[in-house]
Write an enzyme that holds these catalytic residues in place. Structure first.
Site, PDB file in Angstrom:
ATOM      1  N   ASP A 189       0.868  -1.179   0.000  1.00 35.69           N
ATOM      2  CA  ASP A 189       0.000   0.000   0.000  1.00 35.69           C
ATOM      3  C   ASP A 189       0.904   1.228   0.000  1.00 35.69           C
ATOM      4  O   ASP A 189       1.504   1.572   1.022  1.00 35.69           O
ATOM      5  CB  ASP A 189      -0.909  -0.050   1.236  1.00 35.69           C
ATOM      6  CG  ASP A 189      -1.727   1.230   1.398  1.00 35.69           C
ATOM      7  OD1 ASP A 189      -1.527   2.179   0.611  1.00 35.69           O
ATOM      8  OD2 ASP A 189      -2.561   1.265   2.321  1.00 35.69           O
TER       9      ASP A 189
ATOM     10  N   GLN B 141       0.765   6.478   1.102  1.00 39.61           N
ATOM     11  CA  GLN B 141       1.513   7.553   1.783  1.00 39.61           C
ATOM     12  C   GLN B 141       2.965   7.604   1.326  1.00 39.61           C
ATOM     13  O   GLN B 141       3.764   8.346   1.902  1.00 39.61           O
ATOM     14  CB  GLN B 141       1.468   7.350   3.305  1.00 39.61           C
ATOM     15  CG  GLN B 141       0.097   7.484   3.915  1.00 39.61           C
ATOM     16  CD  GLN B 141      -0.471   8.897   3.815  1.00 39.61           C
ATOM     17  OE1 GLN B 141       0.237   9.863   3.531  1.00 39.61           O
ATOM     18  NE2 GLN B 141      -1.764   9.028   4.043  1.00 39.61           N
TER      19      GLN B 141
HETATM   20  N1  PMP Z   1      -3.826   3.433   2.739  1.00 37.45           N
HETATM   21  C1  PMP Z   1      -3.182   4.439   3.351  1.00 37.45           C
HETATM   22  C2  PMP Z   1      -1.851   4.180   3.990  1.00 37.45           C
HETATM   23  C3  PMP Z   1      -3.756   5.710   3.385  1.00 37.45           C
HETATM   24  O1  PMP Z   1      -3.143   6.713   4.002  1.00 37.45           O
HETATM   25  C4  PMP Z   1      -5.008   5.911   2.730  1.00 37.45           C
HETATM   26  C5  PMP Z   1      -5.641   7.285   2.691  1.00 37.45           C
HETATM   27  N2  PMP Z   1      -6.010   7.822   3.898  1.00 37.45           N
HETATM   28  C6  PMP Z   1      -5.623   4.841   2.109  1.00 37.45           C
HETATM   29  C7  PMP Z   1      -4.996   3.609   2.120  1.00 37.45           C
HETATM   30  C8  PMP Z   1      -6.929   4.986   1.404  1.00 37.45           C
HETATM   31  O2  PMP Z   1      -6.795   5.826   0.317  1.00 37.45           O
HETATM   32  P1  PMP Z   1      -8.054   6.367  -0.494  1.00 37.45           P
HETATM   33  O3  PMP Z   1      -8.990   6.948   0.539  1.00 37.45           O
HETATM   34  O4  PMP Z   1      -7.480   7.402  -1.391  1.00 37.45           O
HETATM   35  O5  PMP Z   1      -8.652   5.225  -1.199  1.00 37.45           O
END
Ligand code: PMP
Length: 406
Positions: free
Chosen positions: A200, A203
């Protein structure tokens, strides 16, 4: 490279405003970054000049939009150094990218009794889709814990991995603790046992230079809106040989080769995973965000943000009762904290009235809150447009509030 921050700030006019008669100090870029003019102008230009639905080849505007859309796929490929353009799938965000893999990889490769490993520091988006898949397939979730200082206990993988383990899903950078995880080492360990890894990168992409081939990641996911791009656009990178074996996630237009009531055949990757009209404008404007970031260079941005991180951490530590969650040396530009005896919600509400935008609450990371036994926290996060002066103003505001509230 030394960045000219004053010039950069001019690209983000939204920052030059007063909130409650105070200059805006935007410290919430980890939730979503602000957008430079180039991105906004591209959206406007598309709608004003050549908007049309893509991949239909019907007319001039549709063709031009298609060319630009597919051009951004090439840009993303180069940006994360993927080997093939068809390994880049556009989604609506990190969340959708992970849900796609959880469903589709689950259908292709997960059987009753199989195991998936996630970490304790994941965003909900990298926990819940796996739980849903595990419930559907009769699989089990296991967890890599982290230490109080925010270090992921990677060595625990030796105990967690067994012959049932099929996939590890882990963040490159944690949205709460800021920890930059040793994903390359995790992937090496996993691959030695034939286990796939999803990283993931939500960030990470605008703070860490990413090379998916060097990492050897099987899947790498991120969102455009955290890297100066529009919201509603995300990326799923997946290795070609895996994506080809995985069934579609959604059915509809574009993802098919031929449809009949006797049986439907599917399109090639990446289109097999891009059912329906995508966020055409968003993807095309995302291309400008990538150009913007490439022009600054991720390395220079990361170095500058690190200076902000070190400075803000030092200043925060001067405040009595300060607790910072996540203090790893390998840390990106987020600081999650509490001040003893003061509720995070009270602090963030009052900071807002002083013009300072922060994130507060559980930060979509309940398992991190549970680790520290807290119901909420405050998080500040930096982007390249933030300044030392802003941090000074934020610290002065915070000190005033702490005096008032304690
Ligand atoms: N994973 C991480 C580490 C995040 O910081 C975020 C966003 N807050 C997400 C997943 C989800 O991203 P999104 O809301 O853009 O789908």
């Amino acid at each position: 490279m030394t960045l000219d921050i004053a010039r950069i700030r001019k690209d983000f006019p939204v920052l030059e405003q007063q909130i409650y008669n105070k200059p805006l100090i935007y410290l919430d870029s980890a939730a979503s970054s602000q957008k430079p003019l180039a991105v906004l102008k591209k959206e406007e230009q598309l709608y004003l000049e050549y908007y049309g639905n893509i991949h239909r080849g019907a007319h001039f505007m549709a063709d031009k939009a298609t060319l630009d859309f597919e051009g951004v796929r090439d840009q993303v490929q180069t940006f994360i150094k993927a080997a093939n353009r068809e390994e880049i799938i556009f989604t609506k965000g990190t969340t959708e990218s992970i849900n796609l893999v959880a469903f589709s990889f689950g259908e292709a490769f997960i059987n009753v009794g199989d195991e998936i490993i996630v970490s304790e520091m994941e965003h909900h988006a990298n926990i819940v889709p796996w739980q849903m898949m595990a419930a559907r397939k009769g699989a089990k979730i296991r967890v890599i814990p982290f230490e109080d200082n925010g270090r992921l206990m990677v060595e625990k993988l030796d105990e967690l991995i067994n012959e049932k383990t099929k996939l590890i899903a882990v963040c490159h950078v944690a949205n709460t603790l800021g920890t930059i995880n040793p994903v390359k080492a995790i992937i090496e360990k996993a691959h030695a046992k034939g286990i796939k890894v999803l990283v993931d990168g939500a960030q990470a992409v605008n703070h860490v230079s990413v090379n998916v081939v060097d990492l050897d990641a099987d899947f790498y996911v991120f969102s455009a809106h955290k890297m100066f791009g529009p919201n509603g656009v995300g990326v799923l990178y997946g290795k070609k040989e895996l994506l080809e074996q995985m069934p579609p996630y959604q059915g509809g237009g574009e993802m098919i080769s031929e449809v009949s009531f006797e049986g439907t055949t599917y399109n090639e990757i990446p289109y097999k995973f891009e059912a329906g009209t995508p966020n055409i404008t968003g993807v095309i404007a995302f291309g400008e965000a990538i150009l913007y970031l490439e022009d600054l260079t991720v390395e220079a941005v990361a170095e500058y943000e690190h200076q902000l991180l070190v400075y803000a951490t030092e200043k925060l530590m001067e405040i009595p009762g300060m607790i910072i969650y996540g203090t790893q040396a390998e840390k990106s530009g987020v600081i999650t904290f509490n001040v003893e005896g003061i509720h995070s919600f009270d602090l963030s509400t009052m900071l807002d009235k002083m013009g300072v935008a922060v994130r507060s609450g559980r930060l979509c990371a309940d398992t991190v809150m549970q680790h520290y036994n807290v119901s909420g926290t405050i998080r500040i996060s930096f982007a390249v447009y933030n300044t030392i002066e802003e941090i000074d103003l934020f610290i002065a505001a915070l000190k005033k509030l702490v005096m008032m509230l304690s």
